[in-house]
Design an enzyme around this catalytic site. Sequence first.
Site, PDB file in Angstrom:
ATOM      1  N   GLU A   1      62.013  46.333  32.484  1.00  0.00           N
ATOM      2  CA  GLU A   1      62.991  46.343  33.570  1.00  0.00           C
ATOM      3  C   GLU A   1      62.395  47.016  34.802  1.00  0.00           C
ATOM      4  O   GLU A   1      62.593  46.562  35.935  1.00  0.00           O
ATOM      5  CB  GLU A   1      64.274  47.054  33.149  1.00  0.00           C
ATOM      6  CG  GLU A   1      65.360  47.016  34.203  1.00  0.00           C
ATOM      7  CD  GLU A   1      66.717  47.538  33.732  1.00  0.00           C
ATOM      8  OE1 GLU A   1      67.700  47.378  34.472  1.00  0.00           O
ATOM      9  OE2 GLU A   1      66.790  48.084  32.603  1.00  0.00           O
TER      10      GLU A   1
ATOM     11  N   LYS B   1      74.447  53.762  29.997  1.00  0.00           N
ATOM     12  CA  LYS B   1      74.274  53.765  28.542  1.00  0.00           C
ATOM     13  C   LYS B   1      73.828  55.124  28.024  1.00  0.00           C
ATOM     14  O   LYS B   1      73.939  55.394  26.818  1.00  0.00           O
ATOM     15  CB  LYS B   1      73.307  52.661  28.127  1.00  0.00           C
ATOM     16  CG  LYS B   1      73.852  51.260  28.383  1.00  0.00           C
ATOM     17  CD  LYS B   1      72.877  50.190  27.946  1.00  0.00           C
ATOM     18  CE  LYS B   1      73.424  48.796  28.217  1.00  0.00           C
ATOM     19  NZ  LYS B   1      73.463  48.453  29.665  1.00  0.00           N
TER      20      LYS B   1
ATOM     21  N   HIS C   1      75.475  51.514  24.120  1.00  0.00           N
ATOM     22  CA  HIS C   1      75.446  50.104  24.500  1.00  0.00           C
ATOM     23  C   HIS C   1      76.676  49.403  23.937  1.00  0.00           C
ATOM     24  O   HIS C   1      76.788  49.204  22.724  1.00  0.00           O
ATOM     25  CB  HIS C   1      74.171  49.460  23.964  1.00  0.00           C
ATOM     26  CG  HIS C   1      73.861  48.125  24.556  1.00  0.00           C
ATOM     27  ND1 HIS C   1      74.820  47.323  25.136  1.00  0.00           N
ATOM     28  CD2 HIS C   1      72.692  47.434  24.670  1.00  0.00           C
ATOM     29  CE1 HIS C   1      74.270  46.210  25.568  1.00  0.00           C
ATOM     30  NE2 HIS C   1      72.966  46.257  25.299  1.00  0.00           N
TER      31      HIS C   1
ATOM     32  N   CYS D   1      74.640  40.455  25.276  1.00  0.00           N
ATOM     33  CA  CYS D   1      74.851  41.671  26.062  1.00  0.00           C
ATOM     34  C   CYS D   1      74.885  41.434  27.568  1.00  0.00           C
ATOM     35  O   CYS D   1      75.113  42.375  28.332  1.00  0.00           O
ATOM     36  CB  CYS D   1      73.784  42.701  25.710  1.00  0.00           C
ATOM     37  SG  CYS D   1      73.782  43.124  23.948  1.00  0.00           S
TER      38      CYS D   1
ATOM     39  N   PHE E   1      69.673  39.358  24.261  1.00  0.00           N
ATOM     40  CA  PHE E   1      68.793  38.668  23.325  1.00  0.00           C
ATOM     41  C   PHE E   1      68.630  37.198  23.748  1.00  0.00           C
ATOM     42  O   PHE E   1      69.533  36.606  24.345  1.00  0.00           O
ATOM     43  CB  PHE E   1      69.362  38.737  21.917  1.00  0.00           C
ATOM     44  CG  PHE E   1      69.154  40.073  21.231  1.00  0.00           C
ATOM     45  CD1 PHE E   1      68.421  41.084  21.831  1.00  0.00           C
ATOM     46  CD2 PHE E   1      69.691  40.305  19.973  1.00  0.00           C
ATOM     47  CE1 PHE E   1      68.238  42.305  21.196  1.00  0.00           C
ATOM     48  CE2 PHE E   1      69.514  41.523  19.323  1.00  0.00           C
ATOM     49  CZ  PHE E   1      68.780  42.528  19.933  1.00  0.00           C
TER      50      PHE E   1
ATOM     51  N   HIS F   1      70.174  48.024  33.424  1.00  0.00           N
ATOM     52  CA  HIS F   1      70.547  47.723  32.033  1.00  0.00           C
ATOM     53  C   HIS F   1      70.216  48.936  31.171  1.00  0.00           C
ATOM     54  O   HIS F   1      71.005  49.335  30.325  1.00  0.00           O
ATOM     55  CB  HIS F   1      69.806  46.481  31.560  1.00  0.00           C
ATOM     56  CG  HIS F   1      70.221  46.006  30.209  1.00  0.00           C
ATOM     57  ND1 HIS F   1      71.510  45.592  29.927  1.00  0.00           N
ATOM     58  CD2 HIS F   1      69.529  45.877  29.047  1.00  0.00           C
ATOM     59  CE1 HIS F   1      71.590  45.224  28.663  1.00  0.00           C
ATOM     60  NE2 HIS F   1      70.411  45.388  28.103  1.00  0.00           N
TER      61      HIS F   1
END
Length: 405
Positions: free
Chosen positions: A306, A327, A332, A162, A391, A295
Amino acid sequence: MNKRVVITGIGVLTPVGSGKEKFWSAISEGRIGTSRIEGFDTSMFEVHNGGEVRDVDPSSYMRLLDPLAAPRTTQLAVAAAKMAIEDAAFHSEEYLTERSGVCIGTTIGNGSIIEQDHDRRQKQGTKLPPDYIRNFPISYISAAVATELGFEGPNLTVPTACAAGNYAISWGADLIKDGMADIVLVGGSDALSRFCYTTFHRLGAIAPDRCQPFDKNRKGMMVSEGAAVLVLEEQEKASKRGARIYAEFLGYGLSCDAHHPTAPHPDGLGAILATERALSDANVKAEDVSYVSAHGTGTKANDSTESKALRKIFGELIDSIPVSSLKSMLGHTMGAASAIEAAACALSIYNSIIPPTINYEVPDEECVQNIVPNEPMFSRVEVAVSSSFAFGGNISIIVLGRIDK
């Protein structure tokens, strides 16, 4: 000579609208693009919503390659690239083809081939034709873009999950700064995937109905699809050809904390390191930043960690810097997410409008507080920081800035 890299074209396909104008209008107004998924049967899952590109058939943009043999992720990438080239008013004779590059990021890549082959074997007892199977490698995504546009320079597909879009953008900028290319198409693409949806469902990460980044009552993310491609050029050459310049690429920072296969580092160490590197590379101080495109997935773990990272980097300044997450509207879009968010940052700088975070209702004391809630903010944006996490601890941060028109 230190070459300056600028963004001169934008192509996007998203659940809220495809094409630069429709996309920008939608996110500026705070429209939500997620709804019940139509692309595959979700009856086996406990949740049913996601984001799909429905207003454009990306296969219609393919002219040289057979669209019937091209997986949807590749189709989306080609469509976004052609939109971007048209938006940049670029003509092929303006640069040498061998100095024209492509770099596209992705998470799932052309994984739809495996799903389709599985379904066909199960229902019909036959295999997909070889011409389709051979387009499974992720390298086909960038290769297809290059083939359709006649770009014969450096070509790479980046599979850093991502965060891949920002990785691709950064690599493209390096190609220009290092004198290896004059123009590079950069971005990300990912089609909606049953495999991806199943993965996040098994992780318990998908929200039942809506995405609420940084909200105290957030329940998770939304799996979605999309693509974005930016045209990067060297500033002097872009100005010479009379190109419209949306923003300047100032710098980037990368890190991989390798804390956990799926969970972020609890103290945001990777995010802190990547952001510090990005600000240093861009020669930008914390007090110079006027917008953070987070994000912001809407999961408990991401948004809190975050926020820790942002507080560590910006200190009390983060209470005055506007923060928002696309998002909340798009879901996403995996490897396309940071590329789409980079496009939004460039448009924010160009238009002096900051898109909102939709569905933000109750502030969370564990998260940053200066969220742009539900309505756009009309504010001059000099410097925007765009964050993307993935990830495995992969993190990529880019910094964009206003350039004198």
